[in-house]
Motif scaffolding. Structure first.
Motif, PDB file in Angstrom:
ATOM      1  N   GLY A  40       0.755  -1.243  -0.039  1.00 16.88           N
ATOM      2  CA  GLY A  40      -0.111   0.035  -0.029  1.00 16.88           C
ATOM      3  C   GLY A  40       0.918   1.039  -0.104  1.00 16.88           C
ATOM      4  N   PHE A  41       1.907   1.292   0.719  1.00 10.94           N
ATOM      5  CA  PHE A  41       2.864   2.457   0.628  1.00 10.94           C
ATOM      6  C   PHE A  41       3.552   2.657  -0.600  1.00 10.94           C
ATOM      7  CE2 PHE A  41       6.658   4.386   3.041  1.00 10.94           C
ATOM      8  CZ  PHE A  41       6.352   5.502   2.860  1.00 10.94           C
ATOM      9  N   SER A  42       3.897   1.464  -1.036  1.00  7.27           N
ATOM     10  CA  SER A  42       4.748   1.692  -2.138  1.00  7.27           C
ATOM     11  C   SER A  42       3.687   2.236  -3.340  1.00  7.27           C
ATOM     12  CB  SER A  42       5.251   0.204  -3.083  1.00  7.27           C
ATOM     13  OG  SER A  42       6.023   0.374  -3.951  1.00  7.27           O
ATOM     14  N   THR A  43       2.326   1.750  -3.628  1.00  3.94           N
ATOM     15  CA  THR A  43       1.298   2.230  -4.205  1.00  3.94           C
ATOM     16  C   THR A  43       1.126   3.586  -4.316  1.00  3.94           C
ATOM     17  OG1 THR A  43       0.418   0.038  -4.503  1.00  3.94           O
ATOM     18  CG2 THR A  43      -0.876   2.030  -5.283  1.00  3.94           C
ATOM     19  N   ALA A  44       1.156   4.133  -2.966  1.00  8.56           N
ATOM     20  CA  ALA A  44       0.942   5.610  -2.687  1.00  8.56           C
ATOM     21  C   ALA A  44       2.012   6.413  -3.270  1.00  8.56           C
ATOM     22  CB  ALA A  44       0.658   5.737  -1.466  1.00  8.56           C
ATOM     23  N   LEU A  45       3.291   5.860  -2.882  1.00  9.84           N
ATOM     24  CA  LEU A  45       4.424   6.396  -3.465  1.00  9.84           C
ATOM     25  C   LEU A  45       4.497   6.552  -5.081  1.00  9.84           C
ATOM     26  CD1 LEU A  45       7.092   5.340  -1.125  1.00  9.84           C
ATOM     27  CD2 LEU A  45       6.611   7.498  -1.369  1.00  9.84           C
ATOM     28  N   THR A  46       4.134   5.631  -5.655  1.00 10.87           N
ATOM     29  CA  THR A  46       3.923   5.496  -7.293  1.00 10.87           C
ATOM     30  C   THR A  46       2.819   6.575  -7.484  1.00 10.87           C
ATOM     31  OG1 THR A  46       4.669   3.111  -7.176  1.00 10.87           O
ATOM     32  CG2 THR A  46       3.265   4.067  -9.233  1.00 10.87           C
ATOM     33  N   ASN A  47       1.800   6.488  -7.085  1.00 13.97           N
ATOM     34  CA  ASN A  47       0.774   7.643  -7.406  1.00 13.97           C
ATOM     35  C   ASN A  47       1.325   9.031  -6.989  1.00 13.97           C
ATOM     36  OD1 ASN A  47      -1.066   5.360  -7.869  1.00 13.97           O
ATOM     37  ND2 ASN A  47      -2.231   5.660  -5.927  1.00 13.97           N
ATOM     38  N   PHE A  48       2.022   9.080  -6.071  1.00  9.29           N
ATOM     39  CA  PHE A  48       2.652  10.342  -5.773  1.00  9.29           C
ATOM     40  C   PHE A  48       3.557  10.780  -6.981  1.00  9.29           C
ATOM     41  CE2 PHE A  48       6.129  13.154  -4.380  1.00  9.29           C
ATOM     42  CZ  PHE A  48       5.566  14.199  -3.864  1.00  9.29           C
ATOM     43  N   SER A 116      13.640  16.152  -7.975  1.00  7.19           N
ATOM     44  CA  SER A 116      13.981  15.835  -6.543  1.00  7.19           C
ATOM     45  C   SER A 116      12.806  14.898  -5.905  1.00  7.19           C
ATOM     46  CB  SER A 116      14.221  17.173  -5.833  1.00  7.19           C
ATOM     47  OG  SER A 116      14.173  16.950  -4.614  1.00  7.19           O
ATOM     48  N   LEU A 117      11.584  15.333  -6.013  1.00  4.54           N
ATOM     49  CA  LEU A 117      10.652  14.659  -5.086  1.00  4.54           C
ATOM     50  C   LEU A 117      10.516  13.094  -5.806  1.00  4.54           C
ATOM     51  CD1 LEU A 117       7.855  17.518  -5.139  1.00  4.54           C
ATOM     52  CD2 LEU A 117       9.566  16.607  -3.307  1.00  4.54           C
ATOM     53  N   LYS A 118      10.712  12.879  -7.286  1.00  7.35           N
ATOM     54  CA  LYS A 118      10.513  11.780  -7.612  1.00  7.35           C
ATOM     55  C   LYS A 118      11.779  10.778  -7.344  1.00  7.35           C
ATOM     56  CE  LYS A 118       8.373  12.481 -12.031  1.00  7.35           C
ATOM     57  NZ  LYS A 118       8.368  12.444 -13.368  1.00  7.35           N
ATOM     58  N   ASP A 119      12.874  11.543  -6.832  1.00  9.63           N
ATOM     59  CA  ASP A 119      14.067  10.792  -6.422  1.00  9.63           C
ATOM     60  C   ASP A 119      13.869  10.503  -4.937  1.00  9.63           C
ATOM     61  OD1 ASP A 119      15.360  11.194  -8.937  1.00  9.63           O
ATOM     62  OD2 ASP A 119      16.599  12.735  -8.201  1.00  9.63           O
ATOM     63  N   GLU A 120      13.185  11.267  -4.166  1.00  9.75           N
ATOM     64  CA  GLU A 120      12.961  10.833  -2.608  1.00  9.75           C
ATOM     65  C   GLU A 120      12.146   9.925  -2.676  1.00  9.75           C
ATOM     66  OE1 GLU A 120      14.796  11.829  -0.131  1.00  9.75           O
ATOM     67  OE2 GLU A 120      15.931  13.499  -1.471  1.00  9.75           O
ATOM     68  N   ALA A 121      11.083   9.836  -3.445  1.00  8.47           N
ATOM     69  CA  ALA A 121       9.946   8.758  -3.374  1.00  8.47           C
ATOM     70  C   ALA A 121      10.505   7.380  -3.751  1.00  8.47           C
ATOM     71  CB  ALA A 121       8.883   9.145  -4.466  1.00  8.47           C
ATOM     72  N   ALA A 122      11.478   7.511  -4.810  1.00  7.26           N
ATOM     73  CA  ALA A 122      12.054   6.262  -5.203  1.00  7.26           C
ATOM     74  C   ALA A 122      13.159   5.745  -4.051  1.00  7.26           C
ATOM     75  CB  ALA A 122      12.896   6.566  -6.550  1.00  7.26           C
ATOM     76  N   ASN A 123      13.698   6.538  -3.258  1.00  7.30           N
ATOM     77  CA  ASN A 123      14.599   6.267  -2.315  1.00  7.30           C
ATOM     78  C   ASN A 123      13.800   5.489  -1.100  1.00  7.30           C
ATOM     79  OD1 ASN A 123      16.979   7.077  -3.329  1.00  7.30           O
ATOM     80  ND2 ASN A 123      16.858   9.005  -2.311  1.00  7.30           N
ATOM     81  N   VAL A 124      12.650   6.090  -0.750  1.00  9.99           N
ATOM     82  CA  VAL A 124      11.612   5.438   0.089  1.00  9.99           C
ATOM     83  C   VAL A 124      11.052   4.187  -0.300  1.00  9.99           C
ATOM     84  CG1 VAL A 124       9.423   5.523   1.315  1.00  9.99           C
ATOM     85  CG2 VAL A 124      10.853   7.572   1.037  1.00  9.99           C
ATOM     86  N   GLN A 125      10.722   3.954  -1.742  1.00  8.23           N
ATOM     87  CA  GLN A 125      10.172   2.577  -2.167  1.00  8.23           C
ATOM     88  C   GLN A 125      11.511   1.598  -2.044  1.00  8.23           C
ATOM     89  OE1 GLN A 125       8.656   4.033  -6.171  1.00  8.23           O
ATOM     90  NE2 GLN A 125       6.592   3.011  -5.362  1.00  8.23           N
ATOM     91  N   ALA A 126      12.794   2.153  -2.289  1.00  9.82           N
ATOM     92  CA  ALA A 126      13.932   1.018  -2.170  1.00  9.82           C
ATOM     93  C   ALA A 126      13.859   0.716  -0.806  1.00  9.82           C
ATOM     94  CB  ALA A 126      15.265   1.845  -2.540  1.00  9.82           C
ATOM     95  N   ALA A 127      13.767   1.515   0.300  1.00  5.88           N
ATOM     96  CA  ALA A 127      13.629   0.955   1.769  1.00  5.88           C
ATOM     97  C   ALA A 127      12.553   0.025   1.905  1.00  5.88           C
ATOM     98  CB  ALA A 127      13.704   2.382   2.510  1.00  5.88           C
ATOM     99  N   ILE A 128      11.595   0.082   1.379  1.00  7.70           N
ATOM    100  CA  ILE A 128      10.418  -0.609   1.342  1.00  7.70           C
ATOM    101  C   ILE A 128      10.591  -1.899   0.759  1.00  7.70           C
ATOM    102  CG2 ILE A 128       7.666  -1.026   0.635  1.00  7.70           C
ATOM    103  CD1 ILE A 128       7.777   2.140   0.538  1.00  7.70           C
ATOM    104  N   SER A 129      11.254  -1.886  -0.303  1.00  3.99           N
ATOM    105  CA  SER A 129      11.643  -3.150  -0.944  1.00  3.99           C
ATOM    106  C   SER A 129      12.428  -4.000  -0.034  1.00  3.99           C
ATOM    107  CB  SER A 129      12.356  -2.810  -2.317  1.00  3.99           C
ATOM    108  OG  SER A 129      12.861  -4.237  -2.899  1.00  3.99           O
ATOM    109  N   ASP A 130      13.540  -3.281   0.745  1.00  3.58           N
ATOM    110  CA  ASP A 130      14.483  -3.940   1.681  1.00  3.58           C
ATOM    111  C   ASP A 130      13.721  -4.718   2.837  1.00  3.58           C
ATOM    112  OD1 ASP A 130      16.678  -3.260   0.064  1.00  3.58           O
ATOM    113  OD2 ASP A 130      17.211  -1.657   1.247  1.00  3.58           O
ATOM    114  N   LEU A 131      12.614  -3.755   3.126  1.00  4.98           N
ATOM    115  CA  LEU A 131      11.808  -4.342   4.279  1.00  4.98           C
ATOM    116  C   LEU A 131      11.031  -5.538   3.860  1.00  4.98           C
ATOM    117  CD1 LEU A 131      10.302  -4.275   6.980  1.00  4.98           C
ATOM    118  CD2 LEU A 131       8.832  -2.438   6.093  1.00  4.98           C
TER     119      LEU A 131
END
Length: 137
Positions: A40-48, A116-131
């Motif tokens: 759900g979090f990754s989807t919200a980031l993608t939508n962002f 910048s915002l896309k890069d930051e969202a991608a960084n969060v998605q990478a952390a979600i992937s690790d989790l």
């Protein structure tokens, strides 16, 4: 965009994994909410990230950010003690993302802020992937 789609597809697999028939099925039951929340979090980031297009208003971006915030809270609640180091990494990436969104001036154009915002969202998605990987989603 295709790499992003692949990342979302990878995380979407978390929600479809069924319970194990082995005696250690109880850890799977506690991980399942983490996997669903991560998806759900990754989807919200993608939508962002998808909202960062020409013609979008700061208000639309902030509304997408609010959805990210809600799904982030859901993930933190679901993860509680699971993979603490990875949850901490997601929290740190989320804080940087929130800071980046909040620091966009009201008079900024979307183009000025989008990369910048896309890069930051991608960084969060990478952390979600690790989790998700640590939680064996």
């Amino acid at each position: 965009m295709s790499a992003l789609g692949a990342a979302v597809a990878l995380l979407a697999g978390c929600a479809t994994s069924g319970p194990s028939s082995s005696p250690s099925a109880s850890p799977t039951a506690s991980v399942s909410p983490v996997c669903a929340a991560a998806t759900g979090f990754s989807t919200a980031l993608t939508n962002f990230k998808d909202s960062l297009k020409p013609g979008a208003t700061i208000g639309q971006i902030q509304a997408a950010r609010d959805q990210v915030r809600k799904s982030y809270d859901d993930l933190v609640n679901a993860a509680s003690d699971a993979a603490k180091d990875r949850v901490d990494a997601v929290k740190a990436a989320q804080q940087k993302f929130t800071s980046a969104v909040n620091s966009v001036p009201d008079d900024a154009t979307l183009t000025q802020a989008a990369n910048s915002l896309k890069d930051e969202a991608a960084n969060v998605q990478a952390a979600i992937s690790d989790l998700s990987n640590d939680a064996k989603c």
